[in-house]
Enzyme design. Sequence first.
Site, PDB file in Angstrom:
ATOM      1  CE  LYS A 114      -3.546  -1.518  12.202  1.00  0.00           C
ATOM      2  NZ  LYS A 114      -2.547  -2.480  12.572  1.00  0.00           N
ATOM      3  CE  LYS A 207      -3.701  -3.333   5.992  1.00  0.00           C
ATOM      4  NZ  LYS A 207      -2.563  -4.088   6.347  1.00  0.00           N
ATOM      5  CE  LYS A 210      -1.087 -10.506  10.806  1.00  0.00           C
ATOM      6  NZ  LYS A 210      -0.676  -9.125  11.121  1.00  0.00           N
TER       7      LYS A 210
HETATM    8  N1  AQP Z   1      -3.825  -6.806   2.463  1.00  0.00           N
HETATM    9  C1  AQP Z   1      -2.513  -6.793   2.269  1.00  0.00           C
HETATM   10  N2  AQP Z   1      -2.001  -6.827   1.011  1.00  0.00           N
HETATM   11  C2  AQP Z   1      -0.659  -6.824   0.800  1.00  0.00           C
HETATM   12  N3  AQP Z   1       0.248  -6.824   1.814  1.00  0.00           N
HETATM   13  C3  AQP Z   1      -0.231  -6.807   3.072  1.00  0.00           C
HETATM   14  N4  AQP Z   1       0.377  -6.810   4.273  1.00  0.00           N
HETATM   15  C4  AQP Z   1      -0.547  -6.807   5.259  1.00  0.00           C
HETATM   16  N5  AQP Z   1      -1.779  -6.806   4.737  1.00  0.00           N
HETATM   17  C5  AQP Z   1      -1.613  -6.796   3.376  1.00  0.00           C
HETATM   18  C6  AQP Z   1       1.824  -6.823   4.443  1.00  0.00           C
HETATM   19  O1  AQP Z   1       2.152  -7.886   5.317  1.00  0.00           O
HETATM   20  C7  AQP Z   1       3.261  -7.500   6.109  1.00  0.00           C
HETATM   21  C8  AQP Z   1       2.968  -7.749   7.549  1.00  0.00           C
HETATM   22  O2  AQP Z   1       1.897  -6.947   7.992  1.00  0.00           O
HETATM   23  P1  AQP Z   1       1.689  -6.787   9.555  1.00  0.00           P
HETATM   24  O3  AQP Z   1       1.341  -8.079  10.148  1.00  0.00           O
HETATM   25  O4  AQP Z   1       2.850  -6.143  10.156  1.00  0.00           O
HETATM   26  O5  AQP Z   1       0.577  -5.766   9.803  1.00  0.00           O
HETATM   27  P2  AQP Z   1      -0.423  -5.077   8.919  1.00  0.00           P
HETATM   28  O6  AQP Z   1       0.248  -4.416   7.774  1.00  0.00           O
HETATM   29  O7  AQP Z   1      -1.187  -4.118   9.710  1.00  0.00           O
HETATM   30  O8  AQP Z   1      -1.273  -6.306   8.456  1.00  0.00           O
HETATM   31  P3  AQP Z   1      -2.669  -6.703   8.938  1.00  0.00           P
HETATM   32  O9  AQP Z   1      -2.888  -8.058   8.457  1.00  0.00           O
HETATM   33  O10 AQP Z   1      -3.614  -5.654   8.508  1.00  0.00           O
HETATM   34  O11 AQP Z   1      -2.549  -6.776  10.502  1.00  0.00           O
HETATM   35  P4  AQP Z   1      -3.413  -6.067  11.597  1.00  0.00           P
HETATM   36  O12 AQP Z   1      -4.805  -6.350  11.247  1.00  0.00           O
HETATM   37  O13 AQP Z   1      -2.965  -6.688  12.857  1.00  0.00           O
HETATM   38  O14 AQP Z   1      -3.085  -4.614  11.518  1.00  0.00           O
HETATM   39  C9  AQP Z   1       3.552  -6.039   5.806  1.00  0.00           C
HETATM   40  O15 AQP Z   1       4.633  -5.988   4.902  1.00  0.00           O
HETATM   41  C10 AQP Z   1       2.309  -5.565   5.150  1.00  0.00           C
HETATM   42  O16 AQP Z   1       2.560  -4.529   4.209  1.00  0.00           O
END
Ligand code: AQP
Length: 352
Positions: A114, A207, A210
């Site tokens: 990040k 992956k 968001k």
């Molecule tokens: N691509 C993914 N596949 C499986 N699980 C996923 N999670 C996120 N992306 C995937 C799981 O969703 C939960 C919440 O995630 P988060 O919102 O706390 O943040 P993150 O893991 O960083 O997800 P994003 O979507 O990638 O958000 P941003 O872009 O804001 O950083 C967690 O249990 C995560 O494992």
Amino acid sequence: MAFKERVFSGMQPTGSLHLGNYLGAMLQWIKLQETHECIYCVVDLHAITVWQDPGELKDAIRKVTAAYIACGLDPQRSILFNQSQVSEHAELAWVFNCVARLGWLNRMTQFKEKAGKDRENASVGLYVYPDLMAADILAYKATHVPVGDDQKQHLELARDIAQKFNNDFGKWIEKAGHADGLFFPQPEPVITGPATRVMSLRDGTKKMSKSEPSDMSRINLMDDTDAIADKIKRAKTDMEPAPPSNLEELKARPEVDNLVGIYAALAGSTKEEALGVLIATAKEGPSIFTGLKRALTEAAVEKLGPIRAEIVRLMDDPAEIDRILADGSQRARAIARPILDEVKDIVGFVRS
Ligand code: AQP
């Protein structure tokens, strides 16, 4: 000591939830409600580790809450709340900042990804994010944490922090009446299902996320039928002339592997069965992936259509969402406050 089984997990209000959040974490959250006391948080303190527009953040917190309920979380049975309303998270995170070691945080791959090349400009909050995550879990002495595969390393750090706290303060933990010297449990990750790491539709090695700038890389829970169909139609595959004939071959083709995994998770089948659909429809043309993409679109629309409609309905009454969050925050605090009071006694703070 046997700790009471308790589930904690959270998602960041950093945008609209997507299929990765749903398949990787939410499906487990829903199931665990049947068997466990569950605490599900909208982690807004985590969200501001990268810049969030204040005008949009409030709306995102309510939207994620609406998505939780629309997906099947029951605010009566489970505790649903937003993190910033329960200050015990931030208080415990400070104690953990003093327990965790710099070397441990330096190994965290999510920070490296990040922060990217502009490390010096990343917020300190982004760096200590895993300490706050450990506090989220341990403020409730949660024993089980359902997450996607990407959170495995952070969970390991939470376990290390729990253990170091127990070791560092062992004598005082015993004095506080815990004869075995164990104050915090070792939280277990719950990472299961055929889609624990859903990948981007544009790049099978990244992956689904968001914060990825291209909306075509993900299917959002708020996408309508046309958007879902369009994104799946354009999802990257590969140029191989035939489908993989077994799971081993599938593994070597990341984009195809991803679509098969997503289809399996949505259809409630195994990856092997989903690969069978690809093989059976490969001759239909015009591409060998047309049949699988059609089946995948149908499954995604069937699953996500009602969720989207319910989010829209719930968002019509933001005051009701705020009421649910206020109620959940009170119930969450009732569990976390006495735990934090004990932490303060153990650490040696004076409290009145
Ligand atoms: N691509 C993914 N596949 C499986 N699980 C996923 N999670 C996120 N992306 C995937 C799981 O969703 C939960 C919440 O995630 P988060 O919102 O706390 O943040 P993150 O893991 O960083 O997800 P994003 O979507 O990638 O958000 P941003 O872009 O804001 O950083 C967690 O249990 C995560 O494992």
